[in-house]
Design an enzyme around this catalytic site. Structure first.
Site, short mmCIF file in Angstrom:
data_model
loop_
_atom_site.label_atom_id
_atom_site.label_comp_id
_atom_site.label_asym_id
_atom_site.label_seq_id
_atom_site.Cartn_x
_atom_site.Cartn_y
_atom_site.Cartn_z
N HIS A 274 -14.19 -5.84 10.52
CA HIS A 274 -13.94 -7.14 9.99
C HIS A 274 -14.92 -8.28 10.38
O HIS A 274 -14.52 -8.56 11.70
CB HIS A 274 -12.62 -7.60 9.62
CG HIS A 274 -11.88 -6.71 8.87
ND1 HIS A 274 -11.83 -6.74 7.44
CD2 HIS A 274 -10.71 -5.58 9.24
CE1 HIS A 274 -10.82 -5.85 7.02
NE2 HIS A 274 -10.37 -5.16 8.18
N LYS B 227 -4.47 -6.36 -2.03
CA LYS B 227 -4.46 -7.44 -1.14
C LYS B 227 -4.59 -8.61 -1.96
O LYS B 227 -5.30 -8.72 -3.02
CB LYS B 227 -6.00 -7.30 -0.46
CG LYS B 227 -5.87 -6.31 0.60
CD LYS B 227 -7.11 -6.06 1.18
CE LYS B 227 -7.57 -5.01 2.04
NZ LYS B 227 -9.08 -4.90 2.45
N ASP C 83 -13.89 -0.72 0.48
CA ASP C 83 -13.79 -1.92 -0.42
C ASP C 83 -14.97 -2.92 0.28
O ASP C 83 -14.93 -4.18 -0.22
CB ASP C 83 -12.41 -2.57 -0.63
CG ASP C 83 -11.96 -2.76 0.50
OD1 ASP C 83 -12.33 -2.47 1.84
OD2 ASP C 83 -11.01 -3.85 0.64
N SER D 142 -8.84 0.34 0.29
CA SER D 142 -9.68 0.14 1.74
C SER D 142 -10.27 1.41 1.88
O SER D 142 -10.99 1.96 1.38
CB SER D 142 -8.82 -0.70 2.48
OG SER D 142 -9.69 -0.87 3.63
N ARG E 220 0.67 -1.24 -0.02
CA ARG E 220 0.06 -0.07 0.05
C ARG E 220 0.82 1.16 0.03
O ARG E 220 1.93 1.45 0.73
CB ARG E 220 -0.98 -0.06 1.30
CG ARG E 220 -2.02 0.98 1.24
CD ARG E 220 -2.58 1.12 2.44
NE ARG E 220 -2.71 -0.17 3.50
CZ ARG E 220 -2.58 0.00 4.87
NH1 ARG E 220 -2.64 1.03 5.54
NH2 ARG E 220 -2.63 -1.11 5.50
N ASP F 21 -15.13 -4.70 2.93
CA ASP F 21 -14.83 -5.85 3.70
C ASP F 21 -14.93 -5.80 5.29
O ASP F 21 -14.89 -6.39 6.24
CB ASP F 21 -13.47 -6.27 3.37
CG ASP F 21 -12.29 -5.59 3.77
OD1 ASP F 21 -12.65 -4.24 4.15
OD2 ASP F 21 -11.14 -5.78 3.42
N ARG F 22 -15.70 -4.40 5.72
CA ARG F 22 -15.64 -3.89 6.97
C ARG F 22 -17.14 -3.27 6.93
O ARG F 22 -17.50 -2.62 6.27
CB ARG F 22 -14.57 -3.19 7.43
CG ARG F 22 -13.17 -3.50 7.46
CD ARG F 22 -12.49 -2.99 8.08
NE ARG F 22 -12.24 -1.38 7.68
CZ ARG F 22 -12.02 -0.35 8.46
NH1 ARG F 22 -11.78 -0.62 9.95
NH2 ARG F 22 -11.98 0.92 8.19
#
Length: 470
Positions: A330, A117, A245, A107, A19, A247-248
């Site tokens: 998460h 990722k 993105d 993210s 990143r 995922d959380r």
């Protein structure tokens, strides 16, 4: 040796991902090199197929093109799912049986950041894997150049259909406000909202890498102000927010109160444990003691583990845990799902639970034991010093005979509650948190943190700001 060599900016090779700031510490050349080396790693393991996706950031399409070019130069067959939430890429890896997957995503970082990722096979690619990728690039250690292939696929319908398969709500029709935060989960959110029973309102539902409404990080209360206002305006049963993105997850109850990651995990764990009695439920060291106590009370086996989505996924696979979660939002379901962090999936499961409940989400939250805690406190500490400081603190505590859990940093248990000090894996910072049964107890815990830091030559953290009732 093939005519290839590349050096990454060392700050870009992180614990869980690669990143950096686009145009400064991250470039198209880096993207190509990641593809070239990652493709080499897959090839040497006997693999041929890699899935690739990208988020809604302005720089993502260009980085994805260069990444794909690098993978193809290593002979890979690349399956490109386009602009998508990270969990949809993980789903694609299972759906197509790929040998690896790479997601171009920044993210929840600021708009000028981006990153990568990865997963190798069905496992996270992190830590030593990432450092090794950097070393291989510098040494030009890649397979001979080859002519791979790429094809564009649209799996959004398959993904949403699979999400909907596990919706198990009762007759109660919910009113839900959604905020994908202009992130790459926006289209999926709208597709879900159209299929789920009840009434659904989507705000910030266009993918926009400028993030015009607010920063796409639902763990920061300021970023939830808009959804809280909309829940009140609509008289909704709850609000669900995603990060950049998806995922959380962030959740707001019908009264506009934020459910923190550990409180959400209590609600989910109680339900999962009905069909998985005795199941192991994993949470990171930053989670409230209330979570671990409530899991035990619901007949589960609570397990405290290290912070970090890759570390949690690995521990789940090792223990066979049906569910895990982090304070950062998460949430990992291995019950009926694949064990990766997936905010849309977690949302579907949560909605099913609430639709089967007699009480409101705010009543469930209110019924949880009350504690007072600090937010996560982060303060600067040099990269070469952060782990040393934690070790110094641990040694002093051992000498004092303190009760310490040391799975990740030090979590110190006292009669007042607990305090935590750990080194961040991704930044030059130390992270502290404290939780007590009373305001006076919390002050004593904070004084304990300050005392230890001063003994290691650091200034005490700034404890100003409100304590979170929790």
């Amino acid at each position: 040796m093939p005519n290839f060599s590349h050096r990454f900016d060392p700050t870009s090779l992180r614990e869980y991902d690669i990143r950096g700031v686009v145009g400064k510490t991250l470039s198209g050349e880096d993207a190509f090199a990641i593809g070239r080396v990652f493709g080499t790693i897959v090839s040497r393991k006997g693999g041929t197929k890699v899935a690739v996706g990208y988020d809604g950031r302005l720089s993502s399409p260009t980085l994805e093109e260069r990444l794909v070019a690098g993978l193809m130069a290593s002979g890979m067959e690349v399956i490109r799912i386009g602009c998508a939430p990270t969990p949809m890429l993980y789903f694609a890896a299972y759906h197509f049986g790929t040998d690896g997957a790479v997601m171009v995503t920044g993210s929840h970082n600021p708009p000028d950041y981006n990153g990568f990722k990865s997963m190798i096979g069905k496992k996270p690619f992190f830590g030593a894997d990432i450092q090794n990728l950097g070393k291989m690039a510098a040494e030009g250690d890649v397979v001979a150049e080859a002519q791979g292939s790429s094809r564009q696929v649209d799996i959004a319908e398959d993904y949403v259909a699979r999400l909907m398969q596990d919706y198990d709500g009762g007759d109660r029709k919910l009113k839900v406000v959604w905020d994908p935060g202009n992130g790459s989960g926006a289209e999926i959110t709208k597709m879900l909202a159209a299929r789920l029973p009840g009434e659904h309102v989507v705000i910030n539902g266009e993918i926009d890498g400028n993030f015009p409404a607010h920063h796409p990080d639902p763990t920061v209360a300021k970023n939830l102000e808009q959804i809280i206002a909309e829940v009140a305006r609509q008289g909704a049963d709850l609000g669900i927010a995603f990060d950049g993105d998806a995922d959380r997850i962030g959740v707001v109850d019908n009264e506009g109160n934020i459910l923190f990651g550990d409180q959400l995990l209590v609600v989910l764990a109680r339900d999962v444990l009905k069909s998985k009695p005795g199941g192991t439920i994993i949470a990171d060291v930053k989670a409230s003691q209330v979570l671990f106590d409530e899991v035990a009370k619901a007949g589960g086996t609570p397990l405290m583990w290290k912070t970090g989505h890759s570390l949690i996924k690995s521990k789940m696979a090792e223990t066979g845990a049906p569910l895990a979660g982090e304070m950062s939002g998460h949430i990992f379901f291995a019950d009926k799902w694949y064990g990766f962090d997936d905010a849309p999936y977690s949302a579907v499961r949560l909605l099913g639970i609430i639709a089967r409940m007699d009480e409101t989400l705010s009543q469930v939250r209110e019924a949880m034991p009350k504690v007072i805690n600090t937010p996560e406190l982060r303060f600067d500490c040099a990269e070469d010093r952060k782990f040393v400081v934690v070790k110094e603190v641990k040694d002093r505590l051992a000498a004092e005979g303190a009760k310490v859990q040391d799975v990740d940093g030090v979590r110190v248990l006292t009669e007042d509650g607990w305090w935590l000090l750990r080194a961040s894996n991704t930044q030059a910072v130390l992270v502290a948190r404290a939780e007590a049964k009373s305001a006076e107890g919390l002050e004593r815990l904070k004084a304990g943190i300050a005392r230890q830091l001063e003994a290691s030559g650091l200034a005490a953290p700034d404890f100003s700001g409100e304590n979170a009732g929790h």
